[in-house]
Each structure stands twice: as structure tokens, then as C-alpha cells.
Design a protein around this motif. Structure first.
Motif, short mmCIF file in Angstrom:
data_model
loop_
_atom_site.label_atom_id
_atom_site.label_comp_id
_atom_site.label_asym_id
_atom_site.label_seq_id
_atom_site.Cartn_x
_atom_site.Cartn_y
_atom_site.Cartn_z
N GLU A 90 40.88 35.21 47.07
CA GLU A 90 41.68 35.54 46.43
C GLU A 90 41.38 35.38 44.75
N THR A 91 40.78 34.30 44.57
CA THR A 91 40.24 34.10 42.94
C THR A 91 39.16 35.46 42.64
N LEU A 92 38.31 35.54 43.39
CA LEU A 92 37.22 36.29 43.06
C LEU A 92 37.53 37.64 42.88
N THR A 93 38.76 38.23 43.87
CA THR A 93 39.15 39.42 43.65
C THR A 93 40.50 39.77 42.86
N ASP A 94 40.72 38.84 42.17
CA ASP A 94 41.91 39.05 41.28
C ASP A 94 41.44 39.74 40.03
N PRO A 95 42.23 40.76 39.86
CA PRO A 95 41.53 41.48 38.57
C PRO A 95 41.58 40.88 37.30
N SER A 96 42.52 39.78 37.32
CA SER A 96 42.64 39.15 36.01
C SER A 96 41.45 38.43 35.65
N TYR A 97 40.37 38.30 36.59
CA TYR A 97 39.37 37.37 36.32
C TYR A 97 38.13 38.59 35.64
N HIS A 98 38.50 39.92 35.58
CA HIS A 98 37.62 40.94 34.94
C HIS A 98 36.66 40.23 33.57
N ARG A 99 35.38 40.45 33.62
CA ARG A 99 34.64 39.87 32.50
C ARG A 99 34.88 38.49 32.43
N GLN A 100 34.88 37.68 33.32
CA GLN A 100 35.00 36.18 33.34
C GLN A 100 33.79 35.67 34.40
N ILE A 101 33.19 34.78 34.08
CA ILE A 101 32.38 33.81 34.85
C ILE A 101 33.12 32.66 35.52
N VAL A 102 33.47 32.62 36.65
CA VAL A 102 34.06 31.51 37.18
C VAL A 102 33.32 30.33 37.51
N VAL A 103 33.81 29.22 37.27
CA VAL A 103 33.24 28.14 37.78
C VAL A 103 33.96 27.17 38.56
N ALA A 104 33.68 27.15 39.90
CA ALA A 104 34.56 26.42 40.97
C ALA A 104 34.60 24.75 40.79
N THR A 105 35.82 24.11 40.62
CA THR A 105 35.55 22.76 40.39
C THR A 105 35.43 22.13 41.71
N ALA A 106 35.95 22.85 42.86
CA ALA A 106 35.83 22.47 44.27
C ALA A 106 34.36 22.19 44.57
N PRO A 107 33.84 21.25 45.14
CA PRO A 107 32.50 20.67 45.36
C PRO A 107 31.78 21.69 46.36
N GLN A 108 32.44 22.24 47.13
CA GLN A 108 31.71 23.18 48.08
C GLN A 108 32.51 24.30 48.28
N ILE A 109 31.86 25.46 48.24
CA ILE A 109 32.30 26.84 48.26
C ILE A 109 31.78 27.50 49.55
N GLY A 110 32.56 28.52 50.30
CA GLY A 110 32.04 29.21 51.29
C GLY A 110 32.11 28.99 52.76
N ASN A 111 32.81 27.87 52.82
CA ASN A 111 33.11 27.38 54.13
C ASN A 111 34.02 28.22 55.11
N THR A 112 35.03 28.82 54.33
CA THR A 112 35.77 29.83 55.33
C THR A 112 35.28 31.34 55.22
N GLY A 113 34.11 31.45 54.65
CA GLY A 113 33.64 32.95 54.68
C GLY A 113 34.52 33.95 53.99
N TRP A 114 34.51 35.28 54.55
CA TRP A 114 35.12 36.33 53.98
C TRP A 114 35.71 37.04 55.03
N ASN A 115 37.05 37.50 54.74
CA ASN A 115 37.63 38.42 55.79
C ASN A 115 38.26 39.82 54.97
N ASP A 116 38.73 40.37 55.95
CA ASP A 116 39.38 41.69 55.22
C ASP A 116 40.79 41.86 55.05
N GLU A 117 41.36 40.46 54.95
CA GLU A 117 42.92 40.65 54.54
C GLU A 117 43.46 39.83 53.34
#
Length: 384
Positions: free
Chosen positions: A45-72
């Protein structure tokens, strides 16, 4: 999972700071403003939020990607990833969610989104917190081997976020209509300043025919829809540049049409009522931000994503061209304005995201408040 190439990558800040890591996603160069998000979940949801246009997002959570990606779960109308780049500590090499259809990295590669992993994100976030959001760039693959001074120069040369007019870059180009679930109760014109997909869904669930229109659509055009209410969405950029939308909202208020705004819409309503905006040091981005409603003294935990805010004090009453107004909400962390309204209730807005995608559900009743406002306005019209 496509990771494992171990190509070099470097995150460079405009102050000369360098954070080295490993490339993930697409490779090459991307520029943007470095910001951090404190959300422990909801990276899609974060990566696809248009409000983040032109921003490089740093995740504070130590691990990312465990839930993969879906179409919903994508929050952009087209499923597009809007962040300029992604910075993480650890990339999960295993996708562990039954809804996932592919990995995060697979989607980033497919959409050409550049990321860097293996970064000391604790040190990086402390720097952004202490010194503020800053121009940055991710350089990966062969681009990471360039001289650091050249990379810093490229980072510094990009446009500032302050003064950036970005809503037209993320908005729909043509109006489209979402039909209500069940009986149609109301018609709302929703201005797409970078609208998240979940927001119209909450409207249609309440029997609202939702007509999504491009940013800056003139008031004279939306009157043809005979709207019961007008909504202005979240979006990127500096609200000080949104003069056209401020004028539209002033016409909406003058016509006494019920109004509801979130995030960028909150800043636009504030400006329409005579308040000023300013750029925050590092902004509010996450799904755990406490906000107090000064009219009820109730506290909600909220989802937020904004780097600008309205000037004012919690509970402050002030005069506007449309009657008395009040600053209704503030953040308990730093007293930043989180909501504004006309005292008679005809227009209200909040800085946070009640659609809770991702995030807590505390603020979802605001959609019901909008429905009640339109119901009351219709009753007044029928009695007249």
C-alpha cells in the motif's frame, strides 16, 4: 525470487552522506526526497500510494518482502508503484502469504523501480529525523561505481519538494464513475489529487455514486453532476502551489455544498479558510500516529503520509470568509494540525488517512460523518 545478483548500490544524500548496500529491484539511477515510514506492515500500500511520488522511501521495519505482492492491495488506480525508490535493511528471500502471486522484487523489476538493501536503516532514519528529509539518489549496478562527488552533484541538482506542483502528474486524466453498492443514496464528486483506491470503495459501500474527476477540474464543470457532496483526496507536492484547487473549494463552500477532505484535501480546505501551510522537518509517514480530536477529546491511532501541514493551534477558532472555523485535530507527538472544519459542520477535513490502507481502523467513522452531513443538507433543502 529474482534477488541474488549482489550488484553494488549506494544511497547518496545531498549533504554528502553515503550509505552502501546491495541492489534490489531494477538497477540504474533514481532521484527523489528521502523520507521514512514507520509502518511495520503494508509496504504494498505504501509503495503504490500516489502521495509518495518523487520520494525515496526508507522502511524502518527491519525486514521487508515477506508477504510478497498481490493483485488486490495496490492503492493506485492502475496498480502503479509511485515511490521513486525503496531503501530497506533486509529483503525476505521467502514469500509467506497465501494471497501473494509474486515477490516484491519481481514487481519492482517489472515496474522499473530501483531499490537498495543491506542499508543501516537505523542510522539513516536517525539522520533524517535529526536533520530532516533531504534530496537523495539511489545508484545501482554500474552507476554505483561513479565518483561520489559526481553523485552528490546529481542529487543536489534535482528540483526541491518545496514549491513542487505534483498533483496533476498523478491524477486521472479523465473522469470516471464508481457505482454504489445497493441503492444509490448520494452523488459525490471526488477530486483525484493522488487518490488511494481504498477511499472510493469506502464511499460506494455507503451507497454513494462516486464521480472521480481530475485535479483542478473547474467548479462550473462539476455542477453538471448535481453533487450532494464534494471530496478532495490525498496527493503529493506542496499545497502552497494548489491555488486552482483552493479556488474550487472556496466556490464549493460558497455554494454550501457539503465538503470532506483528507491529507492534501485538508491543506486545501485550510488554505480556503485562510490558513497558511509550511514544510515539516521530516513529516508524518506511518500507521501508528496518535491524533486528538479537540471537539470530543477522543484519541485515534491513524495512518499518515504528509510532509506539509497547516499552521495553527489545536482548538483554535478563527474567522473565515465562510463563517467561524476551528482547528479540530492535532498530533499528540508534535502538536501539528491534523484537522480543520467550519464551525457549522458544513465542511471538514483531516490530515490523516481514514481509509486505513494500510493502517488502523479508528478513523473510518469519518466516512459516516460525511454521509450524515449530506443527509442533513438534503433535509434542509427539502424543508426549504
Amino acid at each position: 525470487m529474482t534477488s541474488g545478483t549482489h550488484q553494488p548500490a549506494v544511497l547518496v544524500l545531498a549533504d554528502g552522506s553515503v550509505f552502501r548496500g546491495v541492489a534490489f529491484g531494477a538497477t540504474g539511477t533514481t532521484l527523489g526526497e528521502a523520507v521514512f515510514s514507520t509502518g511495520m506492515t503494508g509496504y504494498q500500500e505504501t509503495l503504490t500510494d500516489p502521495s509518495y511520488h518523487r520520494q525515496i522511501v526508507v522502511a524502518t521495519a527491519p525486514q521487508i518482502g515477506n508477504t510478497g505482492w498481490n493483485d488486490e492491495d495496490s492503492e493506485s488506480h492502475t496498480g502503479r508503484i509511485w515511490v521513486a525508490g525503496y531503501v530497506i535493511r533486509d529483503l525476505s528471500m521467502t514469500v509467506s502469504n497465501w494471497r501473494a502471486t509474486r515477490s516484491l522484487e519481481d514487481e519492482m523489476i517489472a515496474q522499473g523501480i530501483i531499490g537498495i538493501r543491506g542499508v543501516d536503516t537505523r542510522a539513516l532514519v536517525r539522520r533524517l529525523r535529526n536533520f530532516g528529509s533531504i534530496k537523495a539518489g539511489i545508484f545501482s549496478g554500474e552507476d554505483a561505481r561513479a565518483d561520489v562527488e559526481e553523485l552528490v552533484a546529481a542529487v543536489k541538482a534535482q528540483p526541491d519538494m518545496a514549491g513542487a506542483d505534483l498533483s496533476a502528474e498523478v491524477s486521472t486524466t479523465e473522469p470516471y464513475t464508481l457505482e454504489p453498492e445497493g441503492e444509490a443514496r448520494f452523488t459525490v464528486v471526488a477530486y483525484d489529487m493522488g487518490i488511494k483506491s481504498s477511499t472510493p470503495r469506502y464511499l460506494v459501500q455507503r451507497g454513494i455514486r462516486t464521480i472521480v474527476v481530475p485535479a483542478n477540474t473547474p467548479f462550473s464543470e462539476i455542477t453538471s453532476y448535481d453533487p450532494d457532496g464534494v471530496f478532495v483526496s490525498n496527493g503529493p507536492g506542496d499545497p502552497a502551489t494548489a491555488d486552482a484547487m483552493v479556488e474550487v473549494v472556496r466556490e464549493v463552500l460558497a455554494a454550501k455544498i457539503p465538503f470532506f477532505g483528507i491529507c492534501f484535501g485538508n491543506q486545501i480546505l485550510g488554505r480556503a479558510l485562510g490558513l497558511e501551510t509550511y514544510k515539516l522537518k521530516f513529516g508524518h509517514r506511518g500507521i501508528n500516529v496518535p491524533v486528538i480530536d479537540h471537539t470530543t477529546q477522543r484519541i485515534s491511532i491513524t495512518a499518515q503520509n504528509h510532509g506539509f501541514a497547516l499552521k495553527g493551534q489545536g482548538g483554535e477558532r478563527f474567522d473565515s470568509d465562510f463563517g467561524p472555523a476551528i482547528i479540530t485535530h492535532t498530533c499528540l507527538n508534535d502538536d501539528v494540525v491534523e484537522g480543520v472544519a467550519l464551525a457549522d459542520g458544513r465542511a471538514f477535513s483531516v490530515q490523516y488517512h481514514p481509509e486505513s490502507a494500510a493502517g488502523p481502523h479508528d478513523a473510518q467513522p469519518l466516512f459516516d460523518q460525511f454521509v450524515e452531513l449530506m443527509s442533513a443538507a438534503r433535509s434542509e433543502t427539502q424543508e426549504a
